[in-house]
Scaffold this active site. Sequence first.
Site, PDB file in Angstrom:
ATOM      1  N   ARG A  34     -52.740 -23.180  -4.396  1.00 33.36           N
ATOM      2  CA  ARG A  34     -53.694 -22.681  -3.408  1.00 33.36           C
ATOM      3  C   ARG A  34     -53.223 -21.494  -2.558  1.00 33.36           C
ATOM      4  NH1 ARG A  34     -57.092 -27.330  -0.749  1.00 33.36           N
ATOM      5  NH2 ARG A  34     -58.626 -25.672  -0.810  1.00 33.36           N
ATOM      6  N   PRO A  35     -53.029 -20.328  -3.212  1.00 34.78           N
ATOM      7  CA  PRO A  35     -52.632 -19.139  -2.454  1.00 34.78           C
ATOM      8  C   PRO A  35     -53.788 -18.598  -1.604  1.00 34.78           C
ATOM      9  CG  PRO A  35     -53.088 -18.580  -4.744  1.00 34.78           C
ATOM     10  CD  PRO A  35     -53.250 -20.068  -4.633  1.00 34.78           C
ATOM     11  N   VAL A  36     -53.470 -17.656  -0.691  1.00 30.84           N
ATOM     12  CA  VAL A  36     -54.520 -17.002   0.111  1.00 30.84           C
ATOM     13  C   VAL A  36     -54.450 -15.483  -0.049  1.00 30.84           C
ATOM     14  CG1 VAL A  36     -54.824 -18.843   1.813  1.00 30.84           C
ATOM     15  CG2 VAL A  36     -53.086 -17.086   2.219  1.00 30.84           C
ATOM     16  N   ASP A  37     -53.856 -15.029  -1.150  1.00 32.31           N
ATOM     17  CA  ASP A  37     -53.676 -13.584  -1.369  1.00 32.31           C
ATOM     18  C   ASP A  37     -55.002 -12.814  -1.344  1.00 32.31           C
ATOM     19  OD1 ASP A  37     -54.000 -15.186  -3.768  1.00 32.31           O
ATOM     20  OD2 ASP A  37     -53.884 -13.316  -4.898  1.00 32.31           O
ATOM     21  N   LEU A  38     -56.065 -13.436  -1.863  1.00 36.28           N
ATOM     22  CA  LEU A  38     -57.351 -12.715  -1.912  1.00 36.28           C
ATOM     23  C   LEU A  38     -57.932 -12.528  -0.509  1.00 36.28           C
ATOM     24  CD1 LEU A  38     -58.851 -14.578  -5.012  1.00 36.28           C
ATOM     25  CD2 LEU A  38     -57.948 -12.241  -4.971  1.00 36.28           C
ATOM     26  N   ASP A  62     -64.980 -30.345  -6.946  1.00 33.17           N
ATOM     27  CA  ASP A  62     -64.906 -31.428  -5.956  1.00 33.17           C
ATOM     28  C   ASP A  62     -65.610 -32.706  -6.425  1.00 33.17           C
ATOM     29  OD1 ASP A  62     -63.465 -29.762  -4.348  1.00 33.17           O
ATOM     30  OD2 ASP A  62     -65.102 -29.273  -2.980  1.00 33.17           O
ATOM     31  N   ARG A  87     -61.075 -37.765   5.640  1.00 36.87           N
ATOM     32  CA  ARG A  87     -61.167 -36.316   5.854  1.00 36.87           C
ATOM     33  C   ARG A  87     -62.545 -35.793   5.472  1.00 36.87           C
ATOM     34  NH1 ARG A  87     -56.970 -32.961   2.937  1.00 36.87           N
ATOM     35  NH2 ARG A  87     -58.228 -31.454   4.034  1.00 36.87           N
ATOM     36  N   ILE A 120     -60.793 -24.718 -12.035  1.00 41.46           N
ATOM     37  CA  ILE A 120     -60.583 -24.159 -10.686  1.00 41.46           C
ATOM     38  C   ILE A 120     -59.178 -24.520 -10.196  1.00 41.46           C
ATOM     39  CG2 ILE A 120     -61.450 -24.043  -8.308  1.00 41.46           C
ATOM     40  CD1 ILE A 120     -63.503 -23.056 -10.270  1.00 41.46           C
ATOM     41  N   LYS A 175     -69.230 -31.024   5.007  1.00 35.24           N
ATOM     42  CA  LYS A 175     -67.912 -30.675   5.581  1.00 35.24           C
ATOM     43  C   LYS A 175     -67.541 -29.242   5.240  1.00 35.24           C
ATOM     44  CE  LYS A 175     -64.040 -31.765   3.187  1.00 35.24           C
ATOM     45  NZ  LYS A 175     -63.113 -30.647   2.926  1.00 35.24           N
ATOM     46  N   ASN A 176     -67.685 -28.884   3.970  1.00 37.59           N
ATOM     47  CA  ASN A 176     -67.202 -27.558   3.555  1.00 37.59           C
ATOM     48  C   ASN A 176     -68.094 -26.424   4.052  1.00 37.59           C
ATOM     49  OD1 ASN A 176     -65.016 -28.719   2.435  1.00 37.59           O
ATOM     50  ND2 ASN A 176     -65.699 -28.555   0.308  1.00 37.59           N
ATOM     51  N   ARG A 187     -55.914 -27.162   5.424  1.00 36.52           N
ATOM     52  CA  ARG A 187     -55.815 -25.802   4.889  1.00 36.52           C
ATOM     53  C   ARG A 187     -57.006 -24.931   5.306  1.00 36.52           C
ATOM     54  NH1 ARG A 187     -55.732 -23.678   0.956  1.00 36.52           N
ATOM     55  NH2 ARG A 187     -53.727 -22.719   0.619  1.00 36.52           N
ATOM     56  N   CYS A 235     -50.823 -27.956  -1.563  1.00 36.76           N
ATOM     57  CA  CYS A 235     -51.392 -29.276  -1.290  1.00 36.76           C
ATOM     58  C   CYS A 235     -51.493 -30.054  -2.584  1.00 36.76           C
ATOM     59  CB  CYS A 235     -52.735 -29.165  -0.569  1.00 36.76           C
ATOM     60  SG  CYS A 235     -54.092 -28.776  -1.643  1.00 36.76           S
TER      61      CYS A 235
HETATM   62  C1  EPZ Z   1     -62.995 -24.521  -1.108  1.00 36.50           C
HETATM   63  O1  EPZ Z   1     -61.592 -24.314  -1.009  1.00 36.50           O
HETATM   64  C2  EPZ Z   1     -63.260 -25.944  -0.708  1.00 36.50           C
HETATM   65  N1  EPZ Z   1     -62.772 -26.161   0.650  1.00 36.50           N
HETATM   66  C3  EPZ Z   1     -62.576 -26.900  -1.663  1.00 36.50           C
HETATM   67  O2  EPZ Z   1     -62.971 -28.208  -1.319  1.00 36.50           O
HETATM   68  C4  EPZ Z   1     -63.072 -26.614  -3.089  1.00 36.50           C
HETATM   69  O3  EPZ Z   1     -62.378 -27.438  -3.993  1.00 36.50           O
HETATM   70  C5  EPZ Z   1     -62.839 -25.147  -3.422  1.00 36.50           C
HETATM   71  O4  EPZ Z   1     -63.465 -24.299  -2.436  1.00 36.50           O
HETATM   72  C6  EPZ Z   1     -63.394 -24.752  -4.786  1.00 36.50           C
HETATM   73  O5  EPZ Z   1     -64.761 -25.009  -4.825  1.00 36.50           O
HETATM   74  C7  EPZ Z   1     -63.534 -25.849   1.687  1.00 36.50           C
HETATM   75  O6  EPZ Z   1     -64.623 -25.328   1.550  1.00 36.50           O
HETATM   76  C8  EPZ Z   1     -63.039 -26.213   3.025  1.00 36.50           C
HETATM   77  P1  EPZ Z   1     -61.006 -21.291  -3.421  1.00 36.50           P
HETATM   78  P2  EPZ Z   1     -60.997 -22.848  -1.106  1.00 36.50           P
HETATM   79  O7  EPZ Z   1     -60.354 -20.245  -2.611  1.00 36.50           O
HETATM   80  O8  EPZ Z   1     -61.987 -21.883  -0.629  1.00 36.50           O
HETATM   81  C9  EPZ Z   1     -57.648 -19.547  -6.257  1.00 36.50           C
HETATM   82  C10 EPZ Z   1     -62.603 -30.534  -0.949  1.00 36.50           C
HETATM   83  O9  EPZ Z   1     -62.193 -31.476  -1.654  1.00 36.50           O
HETATM   84  N2  EPZ Z   1     -57.324 -18.635  -5.157  1.00 36.50           N
HETATM   85  O10 EPZ Z   1     -62.435 -21.083  -3.782  1.00 36.50           O
HETATM   86  O11 EPZ Z   1     -59.670 -22.872  -0.462  1.00 36.50           O
HETATM   87  C11 EPZ Z   1     -57.365 -21.008  -5.913  1.00 36.50           C
HETATM   88  O12 EPZ Z   1     -56.008 -21.341  -6.090  1.00 36.50           O
HETATM   89  C12 EPZ Z   1     -61.967 -29.168  -1.008  1.00 36.50           C
HETATM   90  O13 EPZ Z   1     -63.516 -30.643  -0.135  1.00 36.50           O
HETATM   91  C13 EPZ Z   1     -56.464 -17.580  -5.363  1.00 36.50           C
HETATM   92  O14 EPZ Z   1     -55.915 -17.378  -6.447  1.00 36.50           O
HETATM   93  O15 EPZ Z   1     -60.847 -22.683  -2.665  1.00 36.50           O
HETATM   94  C14 EPZ Z   1     -58.301 -21.718  -6.867  1.00 36.50           C
HETATM   95  O16 EPZ Z   1     -57.729 -21.771  -8.146  1.00 36.50           O
HETATM   96  C15 EPZ Z   1     -60.623 -29.123  -1.592  1.00 36.50           C
HETATM   97  N3  EPZ Z   1     -56.182 -16.742  -4.295  1.00 36.50           N
HETATM   98  C16 EPZ Z   1     -59.504 -20.804  -6.907  1.00 36.50           C
HETATM   99  O17 EPZ Z   1     -59.029 -19.504  -6.476  1.00 36.50           O
HETATM  100  C17 EPZ Z   1     -56.783 -16.906  -3.073  1.00 36.50           C
HETATM  101  O18 EPZ Z   1     -56.513 -16.106  -2.169  1.00 36.50           O
HETATM  102  C18 EPZ Z   1     -60.661 -21.214  -6.020  1.00 36.50           C
HETATM  103  O19 EPZ Z   1     -60.153 -21.542  -4.719  1.00 36.50           O
HETATM  104  C19 EPZ Z   1     -57.684 -17.962  -2.907  1.00 36.50           C
HETATM  105  C20 EPZ Z   1     -57.941 -18.819  -3.951  1.00 36.50           C
END
Ligand code: EPZ
Length: 444
Positions: A125-129, A320, A412, A342, A22-23, A96, A120
């Site tokens: 889960r911010p998207v600032d990066l 995960d 999901r 994480i 899925k991911n 998301r 969620c």
């Molecule tokens: C991916 O989410 C996966 N989703 C998640 O799987 C998985 O838990 C996660 O990576 C970590 O491995 C998909 O691939 C669709 P991140 P993603 O950005 O990319 C912080 C599941 O159960 N962060 O790598 O959204 C964030 O808050 C799901 O299948 C920032 O600070 O996760 C977290 O602490 C849920 N700023 C860390 O980084 C940002 O802009 C890693 O999150 C982005 C993230």
Amino acid sequence: MDVFVIEGGRKLDGRVRINGSKNAALPLMAAALLCDRPISFQDIPDLSDIRNMKRLLAELGVSANEDPVNGLPRLTLQAVDESEIHARYEIVRTMRASICVLGPLLARRGSARVSMPGGCAIGQRPVDLHLRGLEALGAKIELDGGDIVATIPAGRLRGTTVFMGGPFGSTVLGTANILSAAVLAQGTTTIECAACEPEIVDLAKLLISMGAKIEGAGSPRITVHGVDQLGGAEHTVMPDRIEAGTFMCAAGITKSTITLDNCPLDAMMSVTDRLDAIGVHIDPVGSGDDPLSRSCKVSCDEQMHSVQITTQPHPGFPTDLQAQFMAMLCLANGNAVITEKIFPERFLHVAELARMGASITRMGATAVVTGVKELTGAPVMASDLRASAGLVIAALAARGTTVINRVYHIDRGYEQLELRLGELGASIARATEEEAAHLIAANG
Ligand code: EPZ
């Protein structure tokens, strides 16, 4: 709303094929926005998140055709109308991962309007990066009515150095977004502190077969030499390492032997390392051509041992699988220590496991699981995808009946989980809440 009714205590036996990831699939599908040629995918799983992504892409002018090949699903996506740039809140709020259309839309169509994903169940889960990375490539980002509005004042993104590290490590979908945007940028982009997850490698493989020039995917530095345009491609989605790990926990907690086909063992070293320490053995079967899709035998015939687990970005232990391992360790000898690095709030399953007799003490981002002799069936609530999978694992070994409410969370990310576990010998049925009440009453 559907529930799962699980009668615990059955051993598992037989083999199961691991589906496409899925991911990996979600950002792969979003890459169809990068050109107007057909992109065919083998082994896209049939999940509600995938259906939502198809719906989102359809709104963005991408047609979808399905025609199975050799019994495996094949999905062909093609951007046939490239005028729409708005990913609406109505779809983004259901998933998301919709954020991964932002980079491709912007790079190809010159502007994008994507609803800002909310929080969620697993944390903030911010998207600032993601946004900082696109700004570094020359995008102008504004927020308007809850939407991220991205434009390119210079007309085309420009290659540069982008840093993808945050307080909890690299961002996976952020790296996917920047990688997917940089392939059409002018000049060279270096993504530093890039996520090393195998799903990023799979995305790079697709982009390369579409004509992109990418080096270093799978390492913390990815170099992208931008090209003017991309073409069509065919791609087989990598197998789902989280689904594989979930079946491994199911075998472990029920002390069973099962075989997994199409298992991405090479992407699961941190998982098999912990399983081995717990007493769940993974033995590759045959040699298989592709190290990412071999068969393996999973077995456990001893009392499980407690271990320490710390979730980390890949190649560390995946967040995960934290809930599924916690469920399994509820029945291990001694005290297990699980630290979540994480998503430090990702512990909603703790209270539900406690309803089944688990002994877990949470202190901030760490939980100590003290093994108990048995778990007992109970009505419990699924709160998010992986927490729910953890409850299924616990229920498989619990004495009596567990009813897991709100299994739409499981749908999901796991395709027909109840049927596949059922084929392995588990007693698990999907029912409406009403049917479940009758079933339980009839069984006394
Ligand atoms: C991916 O989410 C996966 N989703 C998640 O799987 C998985 O838990 C996660 O990576 C970590 O491995 C998909 O691939 C669709 P991140 P993603 O950005 O990319 C912080 C599941 O159960 N962060 O790598 O959204 C964030 O808050 C799901 O299948 C920032 O600070 O996760 C977290 O602490 C849920 N700023 C860390 O980084 C940002 O802009 C890693 O999150 C982005 C993230």
